[in-house]
Design a protein around this motif. Structure first.
Motif, PDB file in Angstrom:
ATOM      1  N   ARG A 119       0.829  -1.201   0.000  1.00  0.00           N
ATOM      2  CA  ARG A 119       0.000   0.000   0.000  1.00  0.00           C
ATOM      3  C   ARG A 119       0.870   1.260   0.000  1.00  0.00           C
ATOM      4  O   ARG A 119       0.570   2.235  -0.687  1.00  0.00           O
ATOM      5  CB  ARG A 119      -0.937  -0.009   1.198  1.00  0.00           C
ATOM      6  N   LYS A 120       1.948   1.238   0.744  1.00  0.00           N
ATOM      7  CA  LYS A 120       2.835   2.396   0.807  1.00  0.00           C
ATOM      8  C   LYS A 120       3.448   2.684  -0.559  1.00  0.00           C
ATOM      9  O   LYS A 120       3.517   3.853  -0.994  1.00  0.00           O
ATOM     10  CB  LYS A 120       3.934   2.150   1.843  1.00  0.00           C
ATOM     11  N   VAL A 121       3.873   1.639  -1.247  1.00  0.00           N
ATOM     12  CA  VAL A 121       4.462   1.814  -2.573  1.00  0.00           C
ATOM     13  C   VAL A 121       3.398   2.276  -3.568  1.00  0.00           C
ATOM     14  O   VAL A 121       3.626   3.175  -4.381  1.00  0.00           O
ATOM     15  CB  VAL A 121       5.125   0.505  -3.051  1.00  0.00           C
ATOM     16  N   PHE A 122       2.217   1.673  -3.508  1.00  0.00           N
ATOM     17  CA  PHE A 122       1.127   2.050  -4.413  1.00  0.00           C
ATOM     18  C   PHE A 122       0.774   3.527  -4.253  1.00  0.00           C
ATOM     19  O   PHE A 122       0.632   4.261  -5.241  1.00  0.00           O
ATOM     20  CB  PHE A 122      -0.092   1.174  -4.131  1.00  0.00           C
ATOM     21  N   ASP A 123       0.649   3.974  -3.029  1.00  0.00           N
ATOM     22  CA  ASP A 123       0.291   5.367  -2.773  1.00  0.00           C
ATOM     23  C   ASP A 123       1.385   6.327  -3.248  1.00  0.00           C
ATOM     24  O   ASP A 123       1.101   7.463  -3.638  1.00  0.00           O
ATOM     25  CB  ASP A 123       0.032   5.581  -1.279  1.00  0.00           C
ATOM     26  N   ASP A 124       2.637   5.870  -3.200  1.00  0.00           N
ATOM     27  CA  ASP A 124       3.738   6.698  -3.677  1.00  0.00           C
ATOM     28  C   ASP A 124       3.721   6.826  -5.197  1.00  0.00           C
ATOM     29  O   ASP A 124       4.157   7.837  -5.751  1.00  0.00           O
ATOM     30  CB  ASP A 124       5.067   6.099  -3.216  1.00  0.00           C
ATOM     31  N   SER A 148      -6.180  10.059  -6.739  1.00  0.00           N
ATOM     32  CA  SER A 148      -6.629   8.948  -7.567  1.00  0.00           C
ATOM     33  C   SER A 148      -6.538   7.649  -6.779  1.00  0.00           C
ATOM     34  O   SER A 148      -5.747   7.514  -5.842  1.00  0.00           O
ATOM     35  CB  SER A 148      -5.785   8.843  -8.831  1.00  0.00           C
ATOM     36  N   SER A 149      -7.354   6.681  -7.156  1.00  0.00           N
ATOM     37  CA  SER A 149      -7.365   5.386  -6.478  1.00  0.00           C
ATOM     38  C   SER A 149      -6.810   4.277  -7.364  1.00  0.00           C
ATOM     39  O   SER A 149      -6.852   3.104  -6.993  1.00  0.00           O
ATOM     40  CB  SER A 149      -8.791   5.023  -6.047  1.00  0.00           C
ATOM     41  N   SER A 150      -6.292   4.615  -8.542  1.00  0.00           N
ATOM     42  CA  SER A 150      -5.749   3.598  -9.442  1.00  0.00           C
ATOM     43  C   SER A 150      -4.583   4.192 -10.236  1.00  0.00           C
ATOM     44  O   SER A 150      -4.435   5.412 -10.350  1.00  0.00           O
ATOM     45  CB  SER A 150      -6.827   3.072 -10.395  1.00  0.00           C
ATOM     46  N   LEU A 151      -3.768   3.308 -10.794  1.00  0.00           N
ATOM     47  CA  LEU A 151      -2.558   3.699 -11.517  1.00  0.00           C
ATOM     48  C   LEU A 151      -2.807   3.725 -13.020  1.00  0.00           C
ATOM     49  O   LEU A 151      -3.365   2.776 -13.586  1.00  0.00           O
ATOM     50  CB  LEU A 151      -1.422   2.717 -11.224  1.00  0.00           C
ATOM     51  N   SER A 206      -0.663  -6.553 -18.136  1.00  0.00           N
ATOM     52  CA  SER A 206      -1.050  -7.769 -17.410  1.00  0.00           C
ATOM     53  C   SER A 206      -1.859  -7.480 -16.152  1.00  0.00           C
ATOM     54  O   SER A 206      -2.510  -8.382 -15.619  1.00  0.00           O
ATOM     55  CB  SER A 206       0.205  -8.571 -17.035  1.00  0.00           C
ATOM     56  N   ARG A 207      -1.842  -6.211 -15.676  1.00  0.00           N
ATOM     57  CA  ARG A 207      -2.511  -5.905 -14.402  1.00  0.00           C
ATOM     58  C   ARG A 207      -3.659  -4.912 -14.538  1.00  0.00           C
ATOM     59  O   ARG A 207      -4.397  -4.718 -13.557  1.00  0.00           O
ATOM     60  CB  ARG A 207      -1.490  -5.323 -13.411  1.00  0.00           C
ATOM     61  N   LYS A 208      -3.872  -4.335 -15.694  1.00  0.00           N
ATOM     62  CA  LYS A 208      -4.904  -3.302 -15.815  1.00  0.00           C
ATOM     63  C   LYS A 208      -6.301  -3.913 -15.760  1.00  0.00           C
ATOM     64  O   LYS A 208      -6.522  -5.064 -16.152  1.00  0.00           O
ATOM     65  CB  LYS A 208      -4.721  -2.528 -17.113  1.00  0.00           C
ATOM     66  N   GLU A 243      -6.414   1.563 -16.346  1.00  0.00           N
ATOM     67  CA  GLU A 243      -5.940   1.722 -14.978  1.00  0.00           C
ATOM     68  C   GLU A 243      -5.645   0.395 -14.285  1.00  0.00           C
ATOM     69  O   GLU A 243      -6.186  -0.650 -14.641  1.00  0.00           O
ATOM     70  CB  GLU A 243      -6.979   2.511 -14.171  1.00  0.00           C
ATOM     71  N   VAL A 244      -4.747   0.472 -13.288  1.00  0.00           N
ATOM     72  CA  VAL A 244      -4.374  -0.672 -12.462  1.00  0.00           C
ATOM     73  C   VAL A 244      -4.854  -0.400 -11.039  1.00  0.00           C
ATOM     74  O   VAL A 244      -4.483   0.613 -10.434  1.00  0.00           O
ATOM     75  CB  VAL A 244      -2.846  -0.877 -12.472  1.00  0.00           C
ATOM     76  N   SER A 245      -5.658  -1.293 -10.522  1.00  0.00           N
ATOM     77  CA  SER A 245      -6.179  -1.129  -9.154  1.00  0.00           C
ATOM     78  C   SER A 245      -5.149  -1.603  -8.139  1.00  0.00           C
ATOM     79  O   SER A 245      -4.168  -2.267  -8.488  1.00  0.00           O
ATOM     80  CB  SER A 245      -7.470  -1.917  -8.986  1.00  0.00           C
ATOM     81  N   PHE A 246      -5.384  -1.302  -6.872  1.00  0.00           N
ATOM     82  CA  PHE A 246      -4.468  -1.753  -5.823  1.00  0.00           C
ATOM     83  C   PHE A 246      -4.435  -3.274  -5.766  1.00  0.00           C
ATOM     84  O   PHE A 246      -3.373  -3.879  -5.569  1.00  0.00           O
ATOM     85  CB  PHE A 246      -4.900  -1.184  -4.467  1.00  0.00           C
TER      86      PHE A 246
END
Length: 514
Positions: free
Chosen positions: A210-215, A221-224, A250-252, A257-260
């Motif tokens: 979660r820390k890396v995702f938020d960074d 935003s809630s997705s990458l 592979s993750r979108k 977007e890519v979710s957590f």
């Protein structure tokens, strides 16, 4: 189609423009007609000399109004990107496109020796047709791959090449000297110290992920998005664009977007030091991404891995059909249980065991060790990438004192050798063009150019003992490589840090060799 048979150069399609070129200067270029042909390039900062063997053809473009073919090429040893102008005349009565192409290949042989006549004839035909039809002005082709961006990504606008005035046209050999045109997007600085994903694994806790995702995600935003990943993985962590794109695809969820949740599923692959169990992938680690730490490459098939940074120790295990570069390693590089791989390695020491059919382009400060291995091949270091020279200097590697051919075989035989010296025709000069800021993107190399004379040079003698086995192990040196043919050139592999990749690993070299 390949514009230059050994480089995978780009053939421009109709309608493409010149926006990919950044014209730093227009420099007069003269070729000294002598027994050993030398290209002399006058740049804004002085004169640069290189041989035809040192250039890497990239792509062609057309300047329709002035009836010129523009060849874009790299000179990695000098960190230059240049554009050579080739004027297309009408020729004599009855001359067709093929005849004109043959004439151009002879007049510009320093640049066009590896270009097919059919390729040139096609470009000449387009120019002649455009002149007859009074087609539009300008330069078509030479679109830089970095300018193909997702919607909304702003790119640096670039200038057209300046025109050479009529007084300069007494020679048809004029070049635009340039640096790679790269995106002007805001880039996140490279990580300093231990990256936050250094311990990423299948057992990583949710709090860490979660820390890396938020960074990585944009504020609010809630997705990458893909651009988030380009910034975090590509700029901050120093991953290559192919790996960024593969993670996103592979993750979108949906299209953009890519979710957590899906990010967590691929989190283990973000460990920059552990590259394991992959097939048909292109993996890059840019300068500053590894920070002089250990790295492991294991279980790869038909893939390419380029570690363009300093390391402490590297393990390469159980790889097959791969292309692998290891930048300056302050200790040992271990290559074990590998088959049919081509490697570029700079290390304090190389140790191999249980390998078959592997080729090494090597810099090492001590005698390379092979053990229980067969059909091994060696040549001097032959790779260029951004900051390579500075990295050699930082770890104290002297490129002029290279023990690449002082091989010690722990399973040597008195009647035969388990290794050989690569002939010049089998040497592969590697050049990497990374997606970095303009001032960080120029490839360079500290090593001397590989020649037949260098391949036949006697091995260096160590001033210090590197240890000896208890048994008296016979050491049988191989024969020297045969002299190259009159037109013998090394194979030049130019690798782009880009999203799309075609054939990878040993198959890429097979395709280049034709």
């Amino acid at each position: 189609q390949a514009a230059c048979s050994v480089t995978g150069a780009y053939t421009p399609q109709a309608g493409e423009g010149c926006s990919g070129m950044v014209a730093a200067a227009v420099a007069g270029l003269d070729v000294e007609e002598s027994e050993n042909e030398v290209i002399v390039i006058r740049t804004a900062s002085g004169v640069v000399r290189c041989s035809p063997d040192e250039i890497i053809c990239k792509r062609f473009g057309l300047a329709l109004k002035s009836r010129n073919i523009i060849l874009e090429y790299l000179v990695p040893r000098h960190g230059l990107l240049a554009h050579h102008s080739i004027e297309v005349t009408d020729g004599g009565p009855g001359d067709d496109d093929v005849a004109l192409a043959e004439n151009l290949r002879q007049r510009h042989s320093s640049w066009l020796a590896g270009v097919s006549t059919d390729q040139l004839a096609g470009l000449i035909g387009r120019i002649r047709e455009a002149v007859r039809g009074d087609a539009g002005e300008g330069c078509k082709g030479l679109e830089n791959e970095h300018e193909r961006s997702p919607k909304g990504d702003k790119r640096q606008k670039t200038e057209q090449p300046e025109e050479v005035n009529e007084a300069d046209k007494e020679s048809s050999r004029r070049d635009v000297v340039d640096r790679p045109a790269v995106s002007s997007r805001t880039r996140r600085p490279r990580v300093v110290g231990l990256p936050p994903v250094a311990r990423a694994s299948a057992r990583s806790k949710a709090e860490e992920m979660r820390k890396v995702f938020d960074d990585a995600v944009q504020e609010g935003s809630s997705s990458l998005t893909l651009e988030d990943l380009r910034s975090y993985m590509g700029d901050f962590l120093g991953f290559g664009q192919a790996e960024v794109a593969a993670f996103f695809e592979s993750r979108k969820e949906g299209e953009t977007e890519v979710s957590f949740e899906t990010f967590c599923e691929g989190y283990a692959s973000l460990n920059p030091f552990m590259i394991r169990d992959r097939r048909n992938v292109l993996v890059l680690r840019k300068p500053g991404s590894l920070g002089g730490r250990d790295a492991c490459i294991e279980g790869l098939i038909d893939s390419e891995v380029y570690l363009c940074d300093t390391t402490a120790q590297v393990f390469v295990d159980c790889c097959e059909g791969c292309l692998i570069l290891v930048g300056p390693c302050e200790s040992s590089v271990f290559v074990r249980d590998c088959k049919n791989c081509v490697l570029w390695i700079a290390a304090q020491q190389l140790r191999t065991r249980d390998c078959e059919g592997c080729s090494f382009h090597l810099f090492t400060k001590t005698e390379p060790i092979i053990e229980s291995s067969t059909d091994m091949s060696f040549a001097p270091w032959a790779a260029a990438y951004p900051k390579c020279t500075a990295q050699f200097s930082a770890v104290g590697f002297d490129p002029e004192r290279n023990f690449w051919n002082a091989v010690f075989d722990f399973t040597g035989e008195a009647t035969s050798s388990h290794w050989r010296i690569l002939p010049l025709s089998e040497v592969v000069e590697l050049s990497l063009e990374l997606d970095e800021a303009p001032e960080e993107a120029i490839a360079d190399t500290p090593g001397p150019q590989v020649t037949h004379e260098l391949l036949c040079k006697q091995p260096c003698v160590s001033e210090e003992s590197s240890g000896q086995g208890v048994a008296n192990i016979p050491q049988t040196r191989p024969d020297l490589p045969p002299s190259p043919t009159a037109d013998g050139r090394v194979l030049k592999l130019h690798v782009l840090d880009e999203f799309k990749t075609s054939s990878l690993g040993a198959r890429r070299l097979e395709a280049l060799r034709g």
